[in-house]
Design a protein around this motif. Structure first.
Motif, short mmCIF file in Angstrom:
data_model
loop_
_atom_site.label_atom_id
_atom_site.label_comp_id
_atom_site.label_asym_id
_atom_site.label_seq_id
_atom_site.Cartn_x
_atom_site.Cartn_y
_atom_site.Cartn_z
N SER A 165 0.80 -1.22 0.00
CA SER A 165 0.00 0.00 0.00
C SER A 165 0.84 1.27 0.00
O SER A 165 0.49 2.26 -0.65
CB SER A 165 -0.94 -0.01 1.21
N GLU A 166 1.96 1.28 0.72
CA GLU A 166 2.76 2.50 0.83
C GLU A 166 3.37 2.93 -0.49
O GLU A 166 3.81 4.06 -0.63
CB GLU A 166 3.85 2.34 1.89
N TRP A 167 3.42 2.01 -1.47
CA TRP A 167 4.01 2.37 -2.77
C TRP A 167 2.94 2.54 -3.85
O TRP A 167 3.27 2.67 -5.03
CB TRP A 167 5.01 1.30 -3.19
N LYS A 203 -6.36 2.87 -2.74
CA LYS A 203 -5.51 3.87 -3.36
C LYS A 203 -5.94 4.22 -4.79
O LYS A 203 -5.26 4.95 -5.49
CB LYS A 203 -4.05 3.39 -3.37
#
Length: 264
Positions: A165-167, A203
């Motif tokens: 998720s962070e990317w 996202k």
């Protein structure tokens, strides 16, 4: 975008991570009795395919084609360093086509880019392959920082739960997920796939479930899925997000696309 076309300028690759254990290139070479070792990188007769012409003078690869590049090796393989610039030149010349390649060697991209790359060629999509959390942690921060105009994350063969998720942001055009093919394939759990889908949905990133793999777990039950059904069974799940992003995969190039994505 017209149909998909395969271009393998070289063949053969060396294994570098767990996702390579049962590499389809090695399996295919063994099946067809390759005279050379699968780890031996060598140019193919189609090295210059993008600039070849038919007798009538038209391109062998028609304008508008989606060109799946170097899927029997890795485009960033160090053994091919002496040939790659010629390929970049052909890719740049054929700006009327879109080229894509997937790599486990994203850490080599910066040193392999052509002098005129700038912030990326408009007609090149690069997919960074991650098969487990360790490889995601190693490769995705590098991938995120590189100058690439079109990029994707390829979670295949998926070997475990994956938190990416962070990317995920507007720089990632899509995430494609699939299990492992071949008789020795490791198990892929549908719950892992659904969790990656959830991360993409949160996202607003396109998501594609491209194949189940041969050994598939769903709701605790284990299934052995024949090769011919792995792609269709994934599509029957109906969990893709932003399917319009994959319009090029739905035309008469679908057979080639399926062959590419079924390789993992």
């Amino acid at each position: 975008m017209d149909g998909g076309v395969g271009w393998n300028p070289w063949h053969g690759c060396t294994k570098i991570s767990p996702g390579c254990r049962y590499c389809y290139v090695y399996r295919q070479d063994e099946r067809y009795g390759s005279a050379a070792a699968s780890s031996q990188c060598r140019k193919t007769a189609n090295f210059d395919l993008p600039v070849k012409r038919k007798r009538n003078g038209s391109w062998k690869i028609p304008p508008g084609s989606l060109v799946y590049t170097c899927f029997t090796s890795d485009f960033l393989l160090s053994d091919a360093d002496g040939w790659r610039q010629e390929c970049w030149d052909m890719i740049h010349r054929r700006s009327d086509c879109r080229f894509c390649f997937f790599t486990k060697r994203i850490d080599r991209l910066e040193s392999c880019l052509p002098p005129d790359w700038g912030d990326g060629y408009d007609n090149v999509l690069i997919g960074c392959t991650v098969e487990d959390q360790q490889r995601a942690q190693q490769r995705l921060p590098v991938f995120r920082a590189l100058p690439v105009k079109h990029r994707a994350i390829i979670a295949a063969p998926l070997l475990g739960e994956l938190s990416i998720s962070e990317w995920l942001d507007e720089k990632i055009e899509y995430v494609s997920v699939g299990g492992e093919s071949g008789e020795n394939a490791r198990w892929c759990d549908f719950s892992w796939i659904l969790d990656i889908r959830r991360q993409c949905a949160e996202k607003d990133v396109a998501f594609l479930f491209h194949q189940t793999g041969a050994h598939f777990i769903k709701d605790g039950r284990r299934y052995f899925i024949p090769r011919a059904q792995q792609h269709s069974q994934a599509r029957k799940a109906g969990i893709d997000l932003h399917a319009d992003k994959f319009a090029a995969l739905e035309d008469n190039g679908e057979k080639w696309v399926q062959q590419v994505l079924d390789c993992f």
